[in-house]
Design an enzyme around this catalytic site. Structure first.
Site, PDB file in Angstrom:
ATOM      1  N   GLU A 121       0.846  -1.202   0.000  1.00 16.93           N
ATOM      2  CA  GLU A 121       0.000   0.000   0.000  1.00 16.93           C
ATOM      3  C   GLU A 121       0.873   1.241   0.000  1.00 16.93           C
ATOM      4  O   GLU A 121       1.602   1.493   0.955  1.00 16.93           O
ATOM      5  CB  GLU A 121      -0.899   0.000   1.252  1.00 16.93           C
ATOM      6  CG  GLU A 121      -1.715   1.287   1.367  1.00 16.93           C
ATOM      7  CD  GLU A 121      -2.424   1.427   2.709  1.00 16.93           C
ATOM      8  OE1 GLU A 121      -2.706   0.415   3.384  1.00 16.93           O
ATOM      9  OE2 GLU A 121      -2.694   2.591   3.097  1.00 16.93           O
TER      10      GLU A 121
ATOM     11  N   ARG B 123       0.412  10.381   0.340  1.00 15.29           N
ATOM     12  CA  ARG B 123       0.727  11.436   1.309  1.00 15.29           C
ATOM     13  C   ARG B 123       1.949  12.222   0.925  1.00 15.29           C
ATOM     14  O   ARG B 123       2.357  13.131   1.633  1.00 15.29           O
ATOM     15  CB  ARG B 123       1.011  10.815   2.683  1.00 15.29           C
ATOM     16  CG  ARG B 123      -0.218  10.304   3.338  1.00 15.29           C
ATOM     17  CD  ARG B 123       0.114   9.764   4.710  1.00 15.29           C
ATOM     18  NE  ARG B 123      -0.754   8.649   4.965  1.00 15.29           N
ATOM     19  CZ  ARG B 123      -0.633   7.815   5.974  1.00 15.29           C
ATOM     20  NH1 ARG B 123       0.338   7.988   6.841  1.00 15.29           N
ATOM     21  NH2 ARG B 123      -1.465   6.828   6.120  1.00 15.29           N
TER      22      ARG B 123
ATOM     23  N   LYS C 165     -11.079  -2.072   6.469  1.00 14.42           N
ATOM     24  CA  LYS C 165      -9.886  -1.712   7.235  1.00 14.42           C
ATOM     25  C   LYS C 165     -10.363  -1.244   8.601  1.00 14.42           C
ATOM     26  O   LYS C 165     -11.377  -0.540   8.701  1.00 14.42           O
ATOM     27  CB  LYS C 165      -9.159  -0.593   6.490  1.00 14.42           C
ATOM     28  CG  LYS C 165      -8.205   0.244   7.324  1.00 14.42           C
ATOM     29  CD  LYS C 165      -7.332   1.094   6.420  1.00 14.42           C
ATOM     30  CE  LYS C 165      -6.758   2.298   7.164  1.00 14.42           C
ATOM     31  NZ  LYS C 165      -5.424   2.679   6.686  1.00 14.42           N
TER      32      LYS C 165
END
Ligand code: 3PG
Length: 215
Positions: A47, A51, A134
């Site tokens: 993943e 950001r 999640k």
């Protein structure tokens, strides 16, 4: 792609290994060797968090690494979903879930691991068809004990918890029936990436890949 179909695909990806590395990449040149190091250590599902300015370039570079299944994390807007899919992401992860994000993943055909942290959030996502979610931020929101409790009334939902999980804490989660895998950044420490110490990252990945899981 319906939420139910998305969850089927997400489950397959989560089952590839006990740990999904959560990656914050500052230098696009790190992307390919980092992915190679993690895949070599037995962690194929990766993943990349959106950001950092180079995150999409990193996804593009990692999408070509043999054996890797690269997804995009920190999806916050429909534009993030579109950009992630265009860059080659095979799955998406969001810290929470909004109707707009969910609609975008349906439109783009991007399997989403939507984030939830409370029983109501989990139930609302289940109503839409998301049976794989999640759990975030895992340690802060109640940890493994919380997920164990949620598994009694809501056994239909399986989780990939992330947030504050370490090699030491991971077994508490992986021993639960409703956990498919955990996510964590500990397998790709910033200092090892900065030094280009890919062998160290492969060692961390190997340790993580060897963690037993019960589901
Ligand atoms: C995150 O979104 O940063 C992930 O949950 C990873 O958290 P961690 O850095 O605590 O492993």
């Amino acid at each position: 792609m319906t939420p139910a179909q998305q969850s089927l695909e997400a489950a397959e990806i989560c089952r590839l290994a006990p740990v999904v590395p959560v990656l914050v990449i500052d230098d696009p040149a790190h992307a390919a060797p980092l992915a190679q190091a993690l895949v070599a250590g037995g962690l194929p599902a990766l993943e990349v968090t959106l950001r950092t300015p180079c995150a999409l370039d990193a996804i593009r570079a990692m999408a070509d690494v043999p054996g890797g299944v690269v997804g995009a994390g920190t999806l916050l807007t429909p534009a993030d979903v579109k950009a992630a899919k265009a860059a080659g992401a095979k799955f998406g992860v969001s810290p929470g879930a909004t109707d707009r994000i969910i609609a975008a993943c349906e439109d783009e055909g991007l399997p989403l691991l939507p984030g939830a942290a409370t029983a109501t959030e989990i139930m609302l996502l289940l109503e839409k068809g998301f049976t794989v979610q999640k759990f975030f931020p895992a340690e802060q929101a109640g940890g493994a004990a919380y997920l164990k409790s949620i598994g009694s009334p809501i056994p239909q939902v399986s989780f990939c918890p992330t947030g504050g999980i370490s090699l030491k804490l991971a077994p508490d989660y992986l021993g639960l029936k409703n956990i498919l895998c955990v996510g964590g950044s500990w397998v790709a420490p910033k200092d090892a990436m900065a030094k280009g110490d890919w062998a160290a990252i492969t060692r961390l990945a190997r340790e993580a890949a060897a963690l037993p899981r019960s589901s």
